[in-house]
Design an enzyme around this catalytic site. Structure first.
Site, PDB file in Angstrom:
ATOM      1  N   ARG A   1       0.709  -1.529  -0.108  1.00 31.76           N
ATOM      2  CA  ARG A   1       0.011  -0.096   0.005  1.00 31.76           C
ATOM      3  C   ARG A   1       0.854   1.125   0.051  1.00 31.76           C
ATOM      4  O   ARG A   1       1.643   1.533   0.938  1.00 31.76           O
ATOM      5  CB  ARG A   1      -0.647  -0.045   1.229  1.00 31.76           C
ATOM      6  CG  ARG A   1      -1.472   1.762   1.177  1.00 31.76           C
ATOM      7  CD  ARG A   1      -2.109   0.908   2.986  1.00 31.76           C
ATOM      8  NE  ARG A   1      -3.147   2.365   2.850  1.00 31.76           N
ATOM      9  CZ  ARG A   1      -3.606   3.031   3.706  1.00 31.76           C
ATOM     10  NH1 ARG A   1      -2.817   3.048   4.397  1.00 31.76           N
ATOM     11  NH2 ARG A   1      -4.415   4.650   3.777  1.00 31.76           N
TER      12      ARG A   1
ATOM     13  N   ASN B   1      -8.200   1.368   9.134  1.00 31.43           N
ATOM     14  CA  ASN B   1      -6.676   1.544  10.182  1.00 31.43           C
ATOM     15  C   ASN B   1      -6.956   1.322  11.793  1.00 31.43           C
ATOM     16  O   ASN B   1      -6.965   2.155  12.327  1.00 31.43           O
ATOM     17  CB  ASN B   1      -5.770   2.727  10.499  1.00 31.43           C
ATOM     18  CG  ASN B   1      -5.861   3.067   8.636  1.00 31.43           C
ATOM     19  OD1 ASN B   1      -5.869   1.868   7.773  1.00 31.43           O
ATOM     20  ND2 ASN B   1      -5.129   4.479   8.510  1.00 31.43           N
TER      21      ASN B   1
ATOM     22  N   GLU C   1      -4.066  -0.516   7.766  1.00 24.93           N
ATOM     23  CA  GLU C   1      -2.705  -0.151   8.607  1.00 24.93           C
ATOM     24  C   GLU C   1      -2.402  -1.223  10.320  1.00 24.93           C
ATOM     25  O   GLU C   1      -4.123  -1.050  10.700  1.00 24.93           O
ATOM     26  CB  GLU C   1      -2.702   1.192   8.961  1.00 24.93           C
ATOM     27  CG  GLU C   1      -2.321   2.483   8.058  1.00 24.93           C
ATOM     28  CD  GLU C   1      -2.204   3.641   8.409  1.00 24.93           C
ATOM     29  OE1 GLU C   1      -1.977   3.824   9.701  1.00 24.93           O
ATOM     30  OE2 GLU C   1      -2.213   4.526   7.579  1.00 24.93           O
TER      31      GLU C   1
HETATM   32  C1  GBH Z   1      -1.532   6.728  11.510  1.00 25.28           C
HETATM   33  O1  GBH Z   1      -2.987   7.210  12.532  1.00 25.28           O
HETATM   34  C2  GBH Z   1      -2.101   7.131  10.323  1.00 25.28           C
HETATM   35  O2  GBH Z   1      -2.099   7.223   9.306  1.00 25.28           O
HETATM   36  C3  GBH Z   1       0.378   6.964   9.728  1.00 25.28           C
HETATM   37  O3  GBH Z   1       0.169   8.356   8.300  1.00 25.28           O
HETATM   38  C4  GBH Z   1       0.814   6.978  10.559  1.00 25.28           C
HETATM   39  O4  GBH Z   1       2.518   6.771  10.275  1.00 25.28           O
HETATM   40  C5  GBH Z   1       0.910   5.764  11.686  1.00 25.28           C
HETATM   41  O5  GBH Z   1      -1.119   5.828  12.197  1.00 25.28           O
HETATM   42  C6  GBH Z   1       1.215   5.770  12.747  1.00 25.28           C
HETATM   43  O6  GBH Z   1       1.510   6.720  13.895  1.00 25.28           O
HETATM   44  O7  GBH Z   1      -0.674  12.545  19.762  1.00 25.28           O
HETATM   45  O8  GBH Z   1      -2.461  11.533  21.793  1.00 25.28           O
HETATM   46  O9  GBH Z   1      -2.525  13.021  19.947  1.00 25.28           O
HETATM   47  C7  GBH Z   1      -3.186   6.144  12.900  1.00 25.28           C
HETATM   48  C8  GBH Z   1      -4.070   7.053  13.994  1.00 25.28           C
HETATM   49  C9  GBH Z   1      -4.837   9.225  15.288  1.00 25.28           C
HETATM   50  C10 GBH Z   1      -2.440   7.660  15.531  1.00 25.28           C
HETATM   51  C11 GBH Z   1      -4.051   9.918  16.176  1.00 25.28           C
HETATM   52  C12 GBH Z   1      -1.961   8.764  17.334  1.00 25.28           C
HETATM   53  C13 GBH Z   1      -2.638  10.415  17.910  1.00 25.28           C
HETATM   54  C14 GBH Z   1      -2.119  10.406  19.549  1.00 25.28           C
HETATM   55  N1  GBH Z   1      -3.543   8.087  14.851  1.00 25.28           N
HETATM   56  N2  GBH Z   1      -2.892   9.861  16.871  1.00 25.28           N
HETATM   57  S1  GBH Z   1      -2.194  11.719  20.634  1.00 25.28           S
END
Ligand code: GBH
Length: 495
Positions: free
Chosen positions: A74, A325, A395
């Site tokens: 992907r 994801n 993911e």
């Molecule tokens: C994915 O998001 C993304 O699609 C990808 O690009 C990224 O590299 C991967 O995750 C790893 O992070 O810091 O407490 O505010 C995953 C969903 C939603 C997880 C937002 C982290 C932030 C939490 N993400 N969350 S905080």
């Protein structure tokens, strides 16, 4: 056991790996602008200017894909590499590449962006790996941001034109499409919390509007595919939705149960409900937003959570599979909108907070508590709530922080345990899971955490010009899991 044609994949995203941010007349994206801004919102002032240098080293990525034995890979396309201004009237005209098609003696022109992705896609197909292509993974052309970005209603039409351009150009070889990756993250982290590009902080307003236009953009692209390309190309189109699994902190508490319902409605439901259930937002979500507007004396016209127009093609039914994801889980209780709060914002609207169960280890990034069982629960919930769709886990992964451990045993355990939960979801719960993609193929630019957080199955040496890729132990173990299941898989009965 996994179905014989189960997709075993790994994922990356353009801005996180490609680098070449201004190579060959690529246009600027909102992440280029966000990282180059002073002070930038990224840890250590890092940027994706070079990242894994996949724009130059894509053949090494293909080698990694082959070393793992993946059936699918992907990747995402950089909108502003293909269309520097974001619009189809300017197809990277200055970065032209001529190529000769011997079968019909034609000298063709294509942009260097098109050429780049053709090389990658053709390279994958040549080694029998199917591409799953994401059109948008957080990197809006900056030129479109300057015209209002995701908050402008016009973005849907522009996205649709970009999507058609991609279907037209790559759809003969790409059969699995994701329009937008994690609209939740784009909308909320980019327009409410300002921790992602475009770095806007307009709590309680901008994220809902951005999310709304993402749904409209997604739906427009799906309708285009359905009307113009599907009959010829025969592919599938969806949107990748991220969500934690959530359950009540106190299983006896009705308040916690209601908070959990809101929690799921504001993450998974925000995007999945319109697409899979009603064509509109979950009622719980709309009621919660309206209630706070009233309580804080903001009035309700126009409503902060916008309404879909009846004059546009609908949102309902615009996904050919469910793309999920999943990383982590939360136990939920009310909190954030109890009456004391005077701030308009999604936190107040949601009035729920998620906590980590003390038994779940947190060993990488603070938000990623290890709770593999949550994926099975979420898959079961998706089956029940969204009418038993085909599901791809697009993911799932685990981060290392601090010193690099090539023997990354915690990540090995995370993948092992999570894949077992996927197997149980298939066998015991009858969920139609069609594939699983590890995040990520490579250590890469982890958005506001820069290079401090490593999600790869391959280690990348960011201090070396050659960005050397080295397989972690987790990569070896994932390769073993894949090879075990691929060899066990019964080939389709030819009769
Ligand atoms: C994915 O998001 C993304 O699609 C990808 O690009 C990224 O590299 C991967 O995750 C790893 O992070 O810091 O407490 O505010 C995953 C969903 C939603 C997880 C937002 C982290 C932030 C939490 N993400 N969350 S905080």
């Amino acid at each position: 056991m996994f179905p014989h044609d189960f997709a075993w994949g790994a994922a990356t995203a353009a801005y996180q790996v490609e680098g070449g941010w201004d190579a060959d007349h690529k246009g600027e994206s909102i992440w280029d602008a966000f990282c180059h801004r002073e002070p930038s919102g990224v840890l250590g002032g890092h940027s994706g200017d070079v990242a894994c240098d996949s724009y130059r080293l894509w053949e090494q990525d293909l080698r990694c894909v082959r070393d793992l034995g993946l059936t699918h890979y992907r990747l995402s396309l950089s909108w502003s590499r293909l269309l520097p201004h974001g619009t189809t009237d300017h197809v990277n005209q200055t970065g032209l590449w001529y190529y000769y098609t011997p079968h019909n003696n034609v000298l063709r022109l294509c942009s260097t962006g098109v050429r780049y992705y053709n090389q990658v896609i053709n390279g994958l197909i040549a080694c029998n790996v199917a591409p799953m292509v994401t059109l948008y993974h957080f990197d809006l052309p900056q030129a479109l941001q300057e015209r209002g970005g995701w908050q402008s209603p016009h973005v849907a039409t522009l996205f649709d034109a970009y999507a058609r351009f991609c279907f037209q150009t790559f759809g003969d070889r790409v059969k699995l499409w994701i329009t937008i990756n994690e609209p939740y993250v784009c909308a909320k982290l980019g327009h409410e919390d300002a921790v992602h590009a475009p770095g806007i902080r307009q709590p309680g307003v901008a994220a809902y509007l951005a999310g709304h236009n993402m749904l409209r953009a997604h739906a427009a692209a799906w309708h285009s595919y359905d009307a113009i390309y599907r009959s010829k190309q025969g592919g599938l189109v969806s949107m990748a939705i991220n969500s934690d699994w959530a359950e009540p902190l106190d299983p006896e508490s009705t308040e916690d149960a209601a908070a959990t319902e809101r929690y799921l409605a504001f993450t998974l439901g925000w995007f999945a409900w319109p697409v899979f259930v009603t064509g509109d937002y979950p009622e719980v979500m709309r009621a919660a937003v309206d209630r706070q507007s009233e309580r804080l004396g903001r009035g309700n016209s126009p409503p902060r959570l916008p309404r879909f127009s009846k004059d546009e093609p609908g949102i309902l039914g615009t996904a050919d599979f469910f793309a999920l994801n999943y990383y982590t889980s939360r136990k939920v209780r009310p909190g954030g909108g109890r009456g004391g709060e005077t701030l308009l914002g999604m936190k107040t609207d949601l009035d729920a907070e998620g906590v980590v169960d003390p038994s779940w280890p947190v060993c990488g990034v603070p938000w990623l508590a290890v709770a593999p069982y949550g994926l099975r629960k979420l898959l079961k919930y998706i089956k029940a709530t969204f009418n038993h769709p085909a599901v791809y886990v697009t993911e799932n992964g685990f981060a290392q922080m601090g010193p690099v451990l090539m023997d990354d045993i915690q990540r090995c355990g995370y993948y092992q345990d999570t894949i077992v939960e996927v197997a149980k979801a298939i066998e015991e719960d009858g969920v139609n899971v069609r594939g699983y993609f590890a995040w990520s193929l490579l250590d890469n630019f982890e958005w506001s955490d820069g290079y401090s957080v490593r999600f790869g199955l391959f280690h990348v040496d960011f201090s070396a010009g050659e960005r050397t890729r080295t397989m972690y132990r987790s990569g070896r173990e994932y390769a073993q899991i894949i090879s075990k299941h691929r060899s066990r898989a019964q080939p389709e009965n030819p009769s």
